[in-house]
Design an enzyme around this catalytic site. Sequence first.
Site, mmCIF file in Angstrom:
data_model
loop_
_atom_site.group_PDB
_atom_site.id
_atom_site.type_symbol
_atom_site.label_atom_id
_atom_site.label_comp_id
_atom_site.label_asym_id
_atom_site.label_seq_id
_atom_site.Cartn_x
_atom_site.Cartn_y
_atom_site.Cartn_z
ATOM 1 N N CYS A 13 0.155 -7.510 5.160
ATOM 2 C CA CYS A 13 0.577 -8.009 3.841
ATOM 3 C C CYS A 13 0.550 -6.915 2.618
ATOM 4 C CB CYS A 13 -0.634 -9.178 3.479
ATOM 5 S SG CYS A 13 -2.021 -8.864 3.325
ATOM 6 N N ASP A 63 -4.624 -1.000 0.293
ATOM 7 C CA ASP A 63 -5.947 -0.645 0.273
ATOM 8 C C ASP A 63 -6.451 0.415 1.315
ATOM 9 O OD1 ASP A 63 -7.282 -1.310 -2.451
ATOM 10 O OD2 ASP A 63 -7.085 -3.154 -1.651
ATOM 11 N N HIS A 94 -0.596 -7.968 -18.835
ATOM 12 C CA HIS A 94 0.113 -9.246 -18.752
ATOM 13 C C HIS A 94 1.542 -8.744 -19.216
ATOM 14 C CE1 HIS A 94 -4.105 -10.924 -19.985
ATOM 15 N NE2 HIS A 94 -3.644 -11.493 -18.977
ATOM 16 N N GLU A 147 -8.423 -3.908 5.390
ATOM 17 C CA GLU A 147 -7.960 -2.909 4.351
ATOM 18 C C GLU A 147 -8.973 -1.696 4.001
ATOM 19 O OE1 GLU A 147 -7.120 -5.071 0.863
ATOM 20 O OE2 GLU A 147 -9.038 -6.276 1.107
HETATM 21 C C1 PEP Z 1 -3.449 -4.674 0.115
HETATM 22 O O1 PEP Z 1 -4.426 -4.180 -0.334
HETATM 23 O O2 PEP Z 1 -2.659 -4.047 0.743
HETATM 24 C C2 PEP Z 1 -3.474 -6.091 -0.163
HETATM 25 C C3 PEP Z 1 -2.049 -6.946 0.323
HETATM 26 O O3 PEP Z 1 -4.046 -6.476 -1.360
HETATM 27 P P1 PEP Z 1 -3.945 -6.157 -2.975
HETATM 28 O O4 PEP Z 1 -2.726 -5.313 -2.930
HETATM 29 O O5 PEP Z 1 -4.050 -7.445 -3.357
HETATM 30 O O6 PEP Z 1 -5.115 -5.317 -2.818
HETATM 31 MG MG MG Z 2 -6.152 -5.132 -1.107
#
Ligand code: PEP
Ligand code: MG
Length: 593
Positions: free
Chosen positions: A504, A457, A191, A433
């Site tokens: 993303c 990921d 946190h 991913e």
């Molecule tokens: C990713 O895996 O690139 C992603 C955007 O999701 P997270 O970082 O939440 O795993």
């Molecule tokens: Mg991810």
Amino acid sequence: MDVLQGIGVSSGVAVAKALVISDDQLKIGSHTVAGTAVEAEKQKLQVAIAASSEEVRELRDQTSRHLGKETGAIFDFHLGLLNDPELIRTFINLINSQNYSAEYAVYRALRDYAKIFTDHSDAYFRDRVKDIYDIERRLLSKLTGAERLRIGELTEPVILIASDLTPSQTASLDKTMVRGIAIESGGKTSHTAIIASSLGIPAVVGVDGIVHEVRTGDIIIINGHEGKVTVDPDPLTIDEARILAERQMRHASELEQLRDQPARTKDGADITLMANIEFPHEVDQALQKGALGIGLYRTEFLYLGHEKSPTEDDHYAAYTEVVRRLAGKPVVIRTLDLGADKSTPHLDLPAESNPFLGRRSIRLCLANQDMFKVQLRAILRASVHGDVRIMFPMICNMMELRQAKMVLKDTMEDLDEEGIAYNRYIRVGMMIEVPSTALMPKPYIRDSDFVSIGSNDLIQYTLAVDRGNQHVASLFTGAHPAVIRLIRRVQRAGKAEAKNVSLCGEMGGDPDYTMLLVGLGLRTLSITPNNIPEIKQLIRQITVKQAEKVANKTLKLEHAHHILNLLHDEMRRYHPDYYRDDVSKLAHYSQEA
Ligand code: PEP
Ligand code: MG
């Protein structure tokens, strides 16, 4: 001069004097009292609990106002513990049976309690230890009359150094005075890390031995991007860091002017820059930075920091808040990506030896369909209020995608039966991913309205490198030729099927990768709000042709560090004033080479 390495959890560079918070700032007075004083001790205890509860309540409300309800709710755990009848009984028993002073009873009981949490196999419980210490400190300061740490009343800029900082200490920091945070403990999901990044204070966690290396008053340079803390830097290094910090600030204010400008290449290609968020209140900052919408809303943060699972109405309230703040702009709500490093006790997840390869994310949702449906109902209900899209994480095979869509369909039918309105044409996508979907993306893309590449990921699973482990951090790179080929594959499949492919992961917010990604054909990036202006500026200085040339050049190279060098040099050609160049990337190269 010493350079200590930790894990950067909130970026930025700052130079200031250290304020070291030691653990023994609160000393316990007498351990036992006379039999005649036992009643008075118990009364003292009740008064301290009431006063502490009042303080925590105030802190919660204040935090909720400034950082959002989800962050404020972290303090519900403190309130619950402070007023836990069983714990209070333990305090009282120790005073009654051992004649302990109230403060020693509190100290003993909470230390025993903390030990149970410290030894717990679940990282979530281990992380809660600092909450217990926070309560201990608060109660003891009331009981002993000792001055509670006044980090909210600082008179000069400091970098806080501690073995740990509790969530309540972090939330009460004065942003104008606290220029950075470096602590020994913690991980990316603690946190303290979450609150530090919400506040925008450069922060590094997991810095081994820092409280012993640093004394209050030492000059410290903190680089939250690199996760580096420089102790007693020489004058030249201080000057360099100051220049870097100033350039960073100047650069940030220059970039503000771009807010309403499009992220359009010189030859007219529009790149849609969206934002990644964890909490609804972050929407405002995202819009302020020029985001065209939310491309990734990590909804699992609704579960983290709460004592019980959110209800359908809790979900609904969060989603409608996001939609309301977006005022017509789109939001991609990612369904729960819980498990592995994002754990929470009320789900009662069993310990797994390889949690990143275990029952996490969509697997967890498909195995707990009641929980999954609660979220889907809320998303669907919120879909009538704006442009809401759904995205499934961690899909590894076609069965999972079909099952997830089937649960969604079932949920729609339930809502139909109940006469509850929703957008039945809601767009449904998935994250690509894991290598199994990136290698053969076509069927997934065909069965989805859109896909988003989760490069974090994807890198982790392609290169077999734990994304949260600092010992293998130098192996974690998006510049690996295998990763680049997978991204290209997904992008090409999306184009063939005329479906939107976005990216993303963190790569999207790193200028080194912008030309590559644009050159590979990506036209939508969803990134941390703070990175939007930088990426936009770079996009406005390049042409698609130049980007394609860079992408083609990288595809001829076999080594990640050659690729990274090339990408970095090309980026610098078009973006010569990129502030991070001086320090961070050069350090990164030396690790890579
Ligand atoms: C990713 O895996 O690139 C992603 C955007 O999701 P997270 O970082 O939440 O795993
Ligand atoms: Mg991810």
